[in-house]
Design a protein around this motif. Structure first.
Motif, PDB file in Angstrom:
ATOM      1  N   PHE A 238      50.087  38.156  51.180  1.00 56.76           N
ATOM      2  CA  PHE A 238      50.686  39.040  52.179  1.00 56.76           C
ATOM      3  C   PHE A 238      49.731  40.160  52.577  1.00 56.76           C
ATOM      4  N   LEU A 239      49.062  40.780  51.611  1.00 62.53           N
ATOM      5  CA  LEU A 239      48.108  41.850  51.925  1.00 62.53           C
ATOM      6  C   LEU A 239      46.982  41.333  52.815  1.00 62.53           C
ATOM      7  N   MET A 240      46.561  40.109  52.576  1.00 62.99           N
ATOM      8  CA  MET A 240      45.508  39.517  53.397  1.00 62.99           C
ATOM      9  C   MET A 240      46.012  39.247  54.814  1.00 62.99           C
ATOM     10  N   HIS A 241      47.255  38.830  54.921  1.00 61.47           N
ATOM     11  CA  HIS A 241      47.835  38.536  56.231  1.00 61.47           C
ATOM     12  C   HIS A 241      48.192  39.813  56.979  1.00 61.47           C
ATOM     13  N   HIS A 242      48.842  40.755  56.292  1.00 61.08           N
ATOM     14  CA  HIS A 242      49.401  41.946  56.938  1.00 61.08           C
ATOM     15  C   HIS A 242      48.364  43.040  57.170  1.00 61.08           C
ATOM     16  N   LEU A 243      47.446  43.220  56.203  1.00 59.60           N
ATOM     17  CA  LEU A 243      46.453  44.296  56.286  1.00 59.60           C
ATOM     18  C   LEU A 243      45.042  43.771  56.500  1.00 59.60           C
ATOM     19  N   LYS A 244      44.915  42.450  56.634  1.00 61.26           N
ATOM     20  CA  LYS A 244      43.616  41.797  56.847  1.00 61.26           C
ATOM     21  C   LYS A 244      42.633  42.091  55.710  1.00 61.26           C
ATOM     22  N   TYR A 245      43.142  42.177  54.499  1.00 60.34           N
ATOM     23  CA  TYR A 245      42.288  42.336  53.329  1.00 60.34           C
ATOM     24  C   TYR A 245      41.513  41.044  53.074  1.00 60.34           C
ATOM     25  N   THR A 246      40.324  41.187  52.511  1.00 59.87           N
ATOM     26  CA  THR A 246      39.660  40.024  51.939  1.00 59.87           C
ATOM     27  C   THR A 246      40.370  39.703  50.617  1.00 59.87           C
ATOM     28  N   LEU A 247      40.088  38.538  50.066  1.00 52.50           N
ATOM     29  CA  LEU A 247      40.678  38.195  48.777  1.00 52.50           C
ATOM     30  C   LEU A 247      40.246  39.199  47.713  1.00 52.50           C
ATOM     31  N   LYS A 248      39.004  39.612  47.735  1.00 58.93           N
ATOM     32  CA  LYS A 248      38.508  40.581  46.752  1.00 58.93           C
ATOM     33  C   LYS A 248      39.269  41.898  46.851  1.00 58.93           C
ATOM     34  N   MET A 261      48.309  40.951  35.842  1.00 61.54           N
ATOM     35  CA  MET A 261      48.566  39.893  36.817  1.00 61.54           C
ATOM     36  C   MET A 261      47.498  38.815  36.650  1.00 61.54           C
ATOM     37  N   ARG A 262      47.877  37.534  36.853  1.00 61.09           N
ATOM     38  CA  ARG A 262      46.935  36.447  36.623  1.00 61.09           C
ATOM     39  C   ARG A 262      47.365  35.168  37.313  1.00 61.09           C
ATOM     40  N   PRO A 263      46.969  34.980  38.584  1.00 61.26           N
ATOM     41  CA  PRO A 263      47.257  33.700  39.249  1.00 61.26           C
ATOM     42  C   PRO A 263      46.539  32.555  38.542  1.00 61.26           C
ATOM     43  N   ASN A 264      47.173  31.386  38.491  1.00 60.56           N
ATOM     44  CA  ASN A 264      46.466  30.258  37.881  1.00 60.56           C
ATOM     45  C   ASN A 264      45.346  29.777  38.811  1.00 60.56           C
ATOM     46  N   ARG A 265      44.464  28.945  38.289  1.00 58.80           N
ATOM     47  CA  ARG A 265      43.271  28.551  39.040  1.00 58.80           C
ATOM     48  C   ARG A 265      43.605  27.828  40.345  1.00 58.80           C
ATOM     49  N   GLY A 266      44.682  27.066  40.332  1.00 56.32           N
ATOM     50  CA  GLY A 266      45.074  26.393  41.561  1.00 56.32           C
ATOM     51  C   GLY A 266      45.442  27.390  42.642  1.00 56.32           C
ATOM     52  N   PHE A 267      46.153  28.448  42.286  1.00 53.11           N
ATOM     53  CA  PHE A 267      46.554  29.465  43.252  1.00 53.11           C
ATOM     54  C   PHE A 267      45.351  30.278  43.728  1.00 53.11           C
ATOM     55  N   VAL A 268      44.386  30.498  42.831  1.00 48.98           N
ATOM     56  CA  VAL A 268      43.172  31.222  43.234  1.00 48.98           C
ATOM     57  C   VAL A 268      42.437  30.454  44.328  1.00 48.98           C
ATOM     58  N   GLN A 269      42.354  29.138  44.171  1.00 52.07           N
ATOM     59  CA  GLN A 269      41.702  28.310  45.189  1.00 52.07           C
ATOM     60  C   GLN A 269      42.485  28.366  46.500  1.00 52.07           C
ATOM     61  N   GLN A 270      43.805  28.376  46.409  1.00 55.08           N
ATOM     62  CA  GLN A 270      44.625  28.464  47.611  1.00 55.08           C
ATOM     63  C   GLN A 270      44.449  29.814  48.307  1.00 55.08           C
ATOM     64  N   LEU A 271      44.281  30.867  47.545  1.00 54.21           N
ATOM     65  CA  LEU A 271      44.020  32.187  48.138  1.00 54.21           C
ATOM     66  C   LEU A 271      42.657  32.207  48.822  1.00 54.21           C
ATOM     67  N   GLU A 275      41.984  33.020  52.692  1.00 48.98           N
ATOM     68  CA  GLU A 275      40.989  33.970  53.182  1.00 48.98           C
ATOM     69  C   GLU A 275      40.209  33.359  54.348  1.00 48.98           C
ATOM     70  N   LEU A 276      39.858  32.096  54.203  1.00 56.35           N
ATOM     71  CA  LEU A 276      39.158  31.401  55.287  1.00 56.35           C
ATOM     72  C   LEU A 276      40.006  31.383  56.545  1.00 56.35           C
ATOM     73  N   GLN A 277      41.307  31.132  56.388  1.00 58.86           N
ATOM     74  CA  GLN A 277      42.193  31.068  57.559  1.00 58.86           C
ATOM     75  C   GLN A 277      42.389  32.451  58.184  1.00 58.86           C
ATOM     76  N   ILE A 278      42.542  33.472  57.362  1.00 62.64           N
ATOM     77  CA  ILE A 278      42.838  34.815  57.864  1.00 62.64           C
ATOM     78  C   ILE A 278      41.592  35.520  58.391  1.00 62.64           C
ATOM     79  N   VAL A 279      40.518  35.484  57.617  1.00 61.09           N
ATOM     80  CA  VAL A 279      39.302  36.248  57.957  1.00 61.09           C
ATOM     81  C   VAL A 279      38.338  35.434  58.805  1.00 61.09           C
ATOM     82  N   THR A 284      34.938  35.999  49.487  1.00 61.71           N
ATOM     83  CA  THR A 284      35.063  36.228  48.057  1.00 61.71           C
ATOM     84  C   THR A 284      34.605  35.016  47.260  1.00 61.71           C
ATOM     85  N   ASP A 285      33.722  35.239  46.302  1.00 61.64           N
ATOM     86  CA  ASP A 285      33.227  34.172  45.443  1.00 61.64           C
ATOM     87  C   ASP A 285      34.149  34.021  44.237  1.00 61.64           C
ATOM     88  N   ILE A 286      35.034  33.037  44.273  1.00 57.11           N
ATOM     89  CA  ILE A 286      36.035  32.888  43.213  1.00 57.11           C
ATOM     90  C   ILE A 286      35.466  32.265  41.947  1.00 57.11           C
TER      91      ILE A 286
END
Length: 291
Positions: A238-248, A261-271, A275-279, A284-286
Motif C-alpha cells: 500500500f505504501l508503494m502504491h499510495h505514496l510511491k515508495y520504493t520497496l526499500k 515484521m517479516r514477510p516470507n521469501r515468496g512475498f518479498v519476491q512479490q513486493l 515495485e517494478l509495476q509501481i515505479v 531494491t536488491d532483495i
C-alpha cells in the motif's frame, strides 16, 4: 554522552506496542520512559510505565541505564526542551548515562495523551506479570489513519473503538475467523502464509480499498493471524502504491513501526515485482541480507 533528539508521538506509541509472544515492556532493558513534569501533574495522570523524573534521578544507576535500548522524556510542550526549560537537566543526565539517543517527545505529555488517551493512567508501579499481560495495540503505520496488527486486535471491540477504526482488511486462509462488522467495512483476502501463496494479485484491490477509506478521513487496520508476514507485506504494498515508495523505503518504514515484521521469501519476491509495476523498474536488491 549520547545525543538528544526530538521524536513524534507515533514513535512512542509504536515503542509501547512492540511485542513478540508478550509485551516487550516486560523486558528490563527495553524502555525507560521518564515524565519530567512536576510531581502533582504526574501523580494525577501519566503515560503507562512512565516514571517521575525527580524520583527516578534520585534512584537510577547510570550503569543500568546504559543498557536500555529506548529512553523517552516527556514534559509539557517538549519541543522547547532542546533550548530551555527545567527538564533540560534531566535530559542531560540521561544522555550522559546512555549509549543510545534520548528521545524528547514533541508536544510532551499533553499532546501524546490527547492523541492516545487510552494510554493515560495513575498507576505507578507494575509487576513483571502485569507487564507481560499487557495487551498491545496495533502498530501505527500512518498516524491516525493506518494500523497493522493481528487477529486479536481486529476482534477486540475496545481497540476498534479507541482507534476509531472503520475499515479492516483481514488476510487469512481460515474462513472461520469472525468479526463484529458494526460500521466497519471489511475486505477479506483468503491467502495463506506460504512462500507459494499469491498475495500479489490482491495488492491493487487492497490498495484501492484502503485509499478510498483514508481519503475520506477513516482509519483502517490490516490484520493477519500473527501480524508479522502477510499484513506487513500488504502494508508495504500500500505504501508503494499510495505514496510511491520504493520497496526499500516501504520496508524501512514498516520495520521502524514493527521491529519483528517479516514477510516470507515468496512475498518479498512479490513486493519486488510490485515495485517494478509501481515505479517502473526494480530499484531494491532483495538479495541483500535484510530482506
Amino acid at each position: 554522552m549520547s545525543e538528544k533528539v526530538l521524536c513524534k508521538p507515533t514513535e512512542l506509541y509504536n515503542i509501547l506496542n512492540q511485542h513478540n509472544r508478550i509485551s516487550r515492556l516486560a523486558e528490563s532493558n527495553y524502555l525507560c520512559l521518564i515524565d519530567a513534569r512536576a510531581e502533582g501533574p504526574y501523580y494525577c495522570s501519566h503515560v503507562i510505565t512512565a516514571r517521575n523524573a525527580k524520583w527516578f534521578l534520585f534512584r537510577f544507576r547510570s550503569v543500568e541505564l546504559s543498557y536500555v535500548s529506548f529512553i523517552y522524556l516527556l514534559n509539557y510542550f517538549s519541543i522547547y526542551l532542546m533550548f530551555q526549560g527545567p527538564a533540560i537537566d534531566c535530559a542531560n543526565s540521561l544522555a550522559k548515562a546512555s549509549r543510545y539517543p534520548v528521545q524528547i517527545l514533541i508536544g510532551g505529555y499533553e499532546r501524546f495523551s490527547a492523541i492516545y488517551p487510552f494510554f493515560r493512567t495513575q498507576k505507578i508501579t507494575y509487576t513483571i506479570r502485569e507487564l507481560e499481560n499487557m495487551k498491545p495495540y496495533p502498530v501505527e503505520i500512518l498516524p491516525g489513519q493506518l494500523y497493522m496488527g493481528n487477529y486479536r486486535h481486529a476482534t477486540n471491540p475496545r481497540i476498534l473503538k479507541d482507534l476509531k477504526l472503520t475499515a479492516l482488511i483481514s488476510i487469512s486462509e481460515d474462513s472461520s475467523l469472525m468479526f463484529e462488522k458494526g460500521s466497519c467495512a471489511i475486505l477479506y483476502i483468503p491467502v495463506a502464509d506460504s512462500v507459494d501463496a499469491d498475495l500479489y494479485s490482491s495488492f491493487e484491490q487492497a490498495s484501492i480499498f484502503l485509499a478510498s477509506r483514508l481519503n475520506t478521513g477513516s482509519a483502517a487496520l490490516i490484520c493477519s493471524t500473527h501480524g508479522i508476514s502477510r499484513c506487513s507485506t500488504l502494508a508495504m504494498a500500500f505504501l508503494m502504491h499510495h505514496l510511491k515508495y520504493t520497496l526499500k523505503e516501504a520496508w524501512g518504514h514498516v520495520h521502524q513501526c514493527k521491529a519483528n515484521m517479516r514477510p516470507n521469501r515468496g512475498f518479498v519476491q512479490q513486493l519486488s515485482n510490485w515495485e517494478l509495476q509501481i515505479v517502473g523498474r526494480k530499484i531494491t536488491d532483495i538479495s541483500e541480507p535484510n530482506y
